[in-house]
Structures are given as structure tokens and as C-alpha cells.
Write an enzyme that holds these catalytic residues in place. Structure first.
Site, PDB file in Angstrom:
ATOM      1  N   HIS A   1       0.843  -1.197   0.000  1.00 51.50           N
ATOM      2  CA  HIS A   1       0.000   0.000   0.000  1.00 51.50           C
ATOM      3  C   HIS A   1       0.875   1.242   0.000  1.00 51.50           C
ATOM      4  CE1 HIS A   1      -3.005  -3.007   1.030  1.00 51.50           C
ATOM      5  NE2 HIS A   1      -3.923  -2.111   0.702  1.00 51.50           N
TER       6      HIS A   1
ATOM      7  N   CYS B   1     -13.739  -3.754   6.889  1.00 49.46           N
ATOM      8  CA  CYS B   1     -13.084  -4.017   5.602  1.00 49.46           C
ATOM      9  C   CYS B   1     -11.943  -4.995   5.864  1.00 49.46           C
ATOM     10  CB  CYS B   1     -12.482  -2.743   5.018  1.00 49.46           C
ATOM     11  SG  CYS B   1     -13.658  -1.455   4.642  1.00 49.46           S
TER      12      CYS B   1
ATOM     13  N   HIS C   1      -8.929  -8.000   3.779  1.00 53.06           N
ATOM     14  CA  HIS C   1      -8.354  -8.673   2.625  1.00 53.06           C
ATOM     15  C   HIS C   1      -8.430 -10.177   2.836  1.00 53.06           C
ATOM     16  CE1 HIS C   1      -6.404  -4.704   2.793  1.00 53.06           C
ATOM     17  NE2 HIS C   1      -6.427  -4.771   1.477  1.00 53.06           N
TER      18      HIS C   1
ATOM     19  N   GLU D   1      -8.748  -1.707  -5.290  1.00 51.23           N
ATOM     20  CA  GLU D   1      -9.270  -2.995  -4.864  1.00 51.23           C
ATOM     21  C   GLU D   1     -10.477  -3.472  -5.648  1.00 51.23           C
ATOM     22  OE1 GLU D   1      -8.151  -2.657  -0.129  1.00 51.23           O
ATOM     23  OE2 GLU D   1     -10.199  -2.152  -0.726  1.00 51.23           O
TER      24      GLU D   1
END
Length: 191
Positions: A25, A67, A69, A116
Site C-alpha cells: 500500500h 473491511c 483482505h 481494490e
């Protein structure tokens, strides 16, 4: 502690590798797999959170419940359930896939980019008070659907929240959101 890996994607949503989350990131963040979740209660409220003030990306913004991943090889339901436990100590039921094709690119004020494929899921709260992990969540508040819609106009709301609200608002209140076809998920992610 093991290094958290993200799943890198090509434009078709196919996995093309993995990379360390923290190191990935930056100003040129590669396209990768993520998810957003909205937790609702029996009164039709939505749990909205404010990201921790020391988060590496988009600190302090108000956003959806959670949120995260998916780990390499992890299904979406498992990833959502894991992350809700890690961030908020929540147990949920009735996970519903709502926006399987949502994706976005957003640049934070400090120049860090999020890029994303981020399917959106609704989950129902199973009880117990949220216990925010201070490393992840600065605040958590139950809000009415009307308050959630108003938050989309607030400059302190995350860009992905504002984009998701633009797609969710026409569907009505969260209990009216129809289940989406899991075959519309990216090939890299199972339901």
C-alpha cells in the site's frame, strides 16, 4: 507474527500472485482483492466504524462496519467472519453477498492509494456488544439507514463508503438488499 499477504489481481479478477499487505500500500498500490461488510441488527440499524487514527491508509475516516483482505485461498465468508472477530469481536449470521463486482481506486490525502476489487457483504448481528480493537477501530456506532445515507455526504466518510452508498441506496434499506449471484465474484475468490 506472520506477514499478512494480499491476493494480487489482473483486470479480469484472476489471481496473479500475492504480496505483503503493508509493503503493497503506497502511491502505486497494485490491484488486489478485498471486501467490505455492513452488519445490521434486528432494528434495521447498521454498525458504522471510524478507522483507527494510526491506520496506514485512510486513518480516522468513517466507513462501513468492517473491511479486509481475504488471505490467499480463503473464501469470502471465512474472511468476513475472521475480520469481524479481529476488528470488533463480533459474531454474525446470515452473510449475504450484495455487490460482488464492486471495485474502486482512491487516493488518500497523504498520497497512499487503495486499488481494490472489493465485494460487499451484509451480515446480521448475532448479539453481544462490539469490542473494537483499538489498532483497527477508533469508534463504532449503530446508525439508522437514513443516518448512513447522510454520512455518504460527509467529507470524513471513506471514499469507498461513498461509492458503495451510491450503489446501495437505490436498493433500499439493508434488509431489502437482494442476494447477488456468487458467480459474479472475481475468479480469485470463492463464496
Amino acid at each position: 507474527m506472520a506477514t499478512e499477504e494480499i491476493v494480487l489481481l489482473n483486470p479480469a479478477g484472476e489471481a496473479i500472485g500475492t504480496a505483503p499487505k503493508a509493503a503493497s500500500h503506497h502511491q502505486d498500490t497494485p490491484y488486489h482483492l478485498a471486501f467490505s461488510c455492513y452488519v445490521t441488527d434486528g432494528a434495521g440499524r447498521v454498525l458504522i466504524t471510524r478507522r483507527a487514527l494510526d491506520k496506514a491508509t485512510f486513518p480516522g475516516v468513517w466507513t462501513n462496519t468492517c473491511c479486509g483482505h481475504p488471505a490467499p485461498g480463503e473464501g469470502l465468508r471465512e474472511a468476513v467472519t475472521r475480520r469481524l472477530g479481529d476488528e470488533l469481536g463480533l459474531t454474525v449470521t446470515d452473510l449475504t453477498l450484495v455487490l460482488p463486482e464492486f471495485d474502486y481506486r482512491a487516493t488518500a490525502p497523504d498520497g497512499v492509494v487503495e486499488h481494490e476489487r472489493c465485494p460487499v457483504v451484509r451480515a446480521r448481528w448475532a448479539g453481544g456488544e462490539p469490542r473494537p480493537n483499538p489498532d483497527e477501530v477508533a469508534d463504532a456506532q449503530w446508525r439508522t439507514w437514513e443516518e448512513c445515507l447522510k454520512l455518504a455526504d460527509d467529507p470524513d466518510a471513506s471514499p469507498w463508503y461513498r461509492m458503495q452508498m451510491a450503489q446501495l441506496a437505490p436498493l433500499g434499506a439493508p434488509e431489502q438488499w437482494p442476494a447477488a449471484d456468487p458467480s459474479r465474484l472475481p475468479p480469485a475468490l470463492s463464496w
